[in-house]
Design an enzyme around this catalytic site. Structure first.
Site, mmCIF file in Angstrom:
data_model
loop_
_atom_site.group_PDB
_atom_site.id
_atom_site.type_symbol
_atom_site.label_atom_id
_atom_site.label_comp_id
_atom_site.label_asym_id
_atom_site.label_seq_id
_atom_site.Cartn_x
_atom_site.Cartn_y
_atom_site.Cartn_z
ATOM 1 N N ILE A 143 31.297 46.167 -34.112
ATOM 2 C CA ILE A 143 32.147 46.018 -32.918
ATOM 3 C C ILE A 143 33.566 46.481 -33.223
ATOM 4 O O ILE A 143 34.305 46.844 -32.330
ATOM 5 C CB ILE A 143 32.192 44.553 -32.408
ATOM 6 N N ASP A 144 33.953 46.470 -34.515
ATOM 7 C CA ASP A 144 35.350 46.761 -34.878
ATOM 8 C C ASP A 144 35.695 48.242 -34.742
ATOM 9 O O ASP A 144 36.868 48.598 -34.725
ATOM 10 C CB ASP A 144 35.630 46.331 -36.323
HETATM 11 O O1 F6P Z 1 32.964 42.888 -38.322
HETATM 12 C C1 F6P Z 1 32.646 42.205 -37.161
HETATM 13 C C2 F6P Z 1 33.388 40.899 -37.095
HETATM 14 O O2 F6P Z 1 33.047 40.244 -35.887
HETATM 15 C C3 F6P Z 1 34.906 41.020 -37.253
HETATM 16 O O3 F6P Z 1 35.550 41.427 -36.072
HETATM 17 C C4 F6P Z 1 35.264 39.632 -37.690
HETATM 18 O O4 F6P Z 1 36.446 39.601 -38.444
HETATM 19 C C5 F6P Z 1 34.085 39.255 -38.546
HETATM 20 O O5 F6P Z 1 33.001 40.070 -38.164
HETATM 21 C C6 F6P Z 1 33.686 37.812 -38.424
HETATM 22 O O6 F6P Z 1 32.668 37.579 -39.333
HETATM 23 P P1 F6P Z 1 31.808 36.243 -39.325
HETATM 24 O O7 F6P Z 1 30.793 36.383 -38.241
HETATM 25 O O8 F6P Z 1 31.211 36.198 -40.679
HETATM 26 O O9 F6P Z 1 32.757 35.118 -39.046
#
Ligand code: F6P
Length: 363
Positions: free
Chosen positions: A143-144
């Site tokens: 998504i990033d």
């Molecule tokens: O890389 C996708 C993402 O949703 C980032 O935007 C966010 O920082 C991270 O993953 C969050 O990860 P987790 O689901 O492990 O908290």
């Protein structure tokens, strides 16, 4: 030919479209397809799965999944096999490289090619497996939107769409109560989601990691708006944004050494209240932007990427990532695509658009 599909890292809308398309395209060629549960866990720890860690995939099992969020295979962003954390008796952590053992498990399972669907972390693992002799094809997911050598990753469009809709909702309550709102959105160290959703929903300020920010221009804007009789404002802040004179808000660091970002929204709101005397509320959108139904764009892109991954194998490619460019989907060397984060270029037209619209960027 026996193909394995693996989905790793944070889930992203469109994963199931990739799984479906890759499966259908492979089955059409008379190939066998298996899905590995939870990244590579299904292969490494099969005993943890009552029905086995490998899921046979065919036209039946992937029917009607393209519009479903998440991944039918499960995912994980923990336990990198190339840098596997093992806690010692004294509490310290030692990192082991288990790449060769994992390649051996692929061989034991008669898997000819791995299609790894993931972000930079999962694709870096796939690249290591490739260097260790396993044929691999990468599919860029996040998504990033921070992966290099593709103009976009699938999952991004849905995340921007959901974030935009939610910010629209914040707007109406901000207007009714004459409040200042700070909306924190995901995106890791890149500001793509914050900037895109912020411009799309017409917010007043956007703070992104690419521009270390000062709150002075944001506070000045809030005061100006109040003087003009518009006593509300919406500020979008990317979770990875940081003050020019401070540091990133990190909630915790996992045993895999991954930073969990979060909290910058509340910090900004607190400071803005101090600076303007205005009631400022925080809304953290969090995982909501990556859950649920994928947009048509992400289903389409996921389908194009999944089918292209299988065409890549049929055409004899190895060690490549499917990627989107102006001319359509093509292949780039996997090793070139990883390890280089694609952040928002400061001279891109979306940044210029934000400035032309009067959106404060904190610089
Ligand atoms: O890389 C996708 C993402 O949703 C980032 O935007 C966010 O920082 C991270 O993953 C969050 O990860 P987790 O689901 O492990 O908290």
């Amino acid at each position: 030919m026996r193909i394995a599909l693996s989905t790793g890292g944070g889930d992203a809308p469109g994963l199931n479209a990739v799984i479906r398309a890759a499966t259908l395209a492979a089955v059409r060629r008379g190939w066998e397809v298996v899905g590995i549960r939870d990244g590579f866990n299904g292969l490494v720890f099969p005993e943890q799965y009552p029905n086995g860690g490998l899921v046979p995939l065919d036209g039946e099992t992937v029917r009607g999944i393209a519009h479903r969020g998440g991944t039918i295979l499960g995912s994980t962003n923990r336990g990198n096999p190339c840098h596997y954390p093992v806690r010692q008796d004294d509490g310290s952590v030692v990192y082991e490289d288990r790449t060769d053992q994992l390649v051996a498990l692929f061989r034991e399972a008669d898997i000819d090619v791995l299609v790894s669907i993931g972000g930079d972390g999962s694709l870096a693992i796939a690249d290591r497996l490739g260097q260790a002799g396993l044929p691999v094809i990468g599919v860029p997911k996040t998504i990033d939107n921070d992966l290099d050598l593709t103009s976009v990753t699938f999952g991004f469009d849905t995340a921007v769409g959901i974030a935009t809709e939610l910010i629209d909702r914040v707007f109406t309550t901000a207007t009714s109560h004459s409040r200042v709102f700070v909306v924190e959105v995901m995106g890791r160290y890149a500001g793509w989601i914050a900037l895109s959703a912020g411009v799309a929903s017409g917010v007043h300020a956007v703070l992104i990691p690419e521009i270390p920010f000062s709150l002075d221009p944001v506070a000045a804007l809030i005061r100006r708006r109040e003087e003009r009789g518009s006593p509300y404002a919406v500020v979008v802040v990317a979770e990875g944004a940081m003050p020019a004179d401070g540091h990133r808000a990190v909630l915790s660091t996992s045993i895999d050494q991954a930073e969990r970002l979060g909290g910058i929204g509340e910090q900004v709101a607190h400071k803005l209240t101090e600076m303007t005397g205005r009631e400022t509320r925080t809304t953290v959108l969090g995982h909501v932007v990556r859950g649920g139904v994928p947009s048509a764009q992400d289903r389409l892109l996921g389908s194009r990427f999944g089918a292209a991954a299988i065409r890549a194998i049929a055409d004899g490619h190895d060690g490549v990532m499917v990627a989107l460019h102006d001319a359509g989907v093509d292949y780039v060397p996997l090793g070139d695509a990883i390890g280089r984060m694609r952040t928002v270029p400061l001279d891109c037209d979306t940044i210029q658009t934000a400035r032309d619209l009067g959106i404060v960027l904190g610089d």
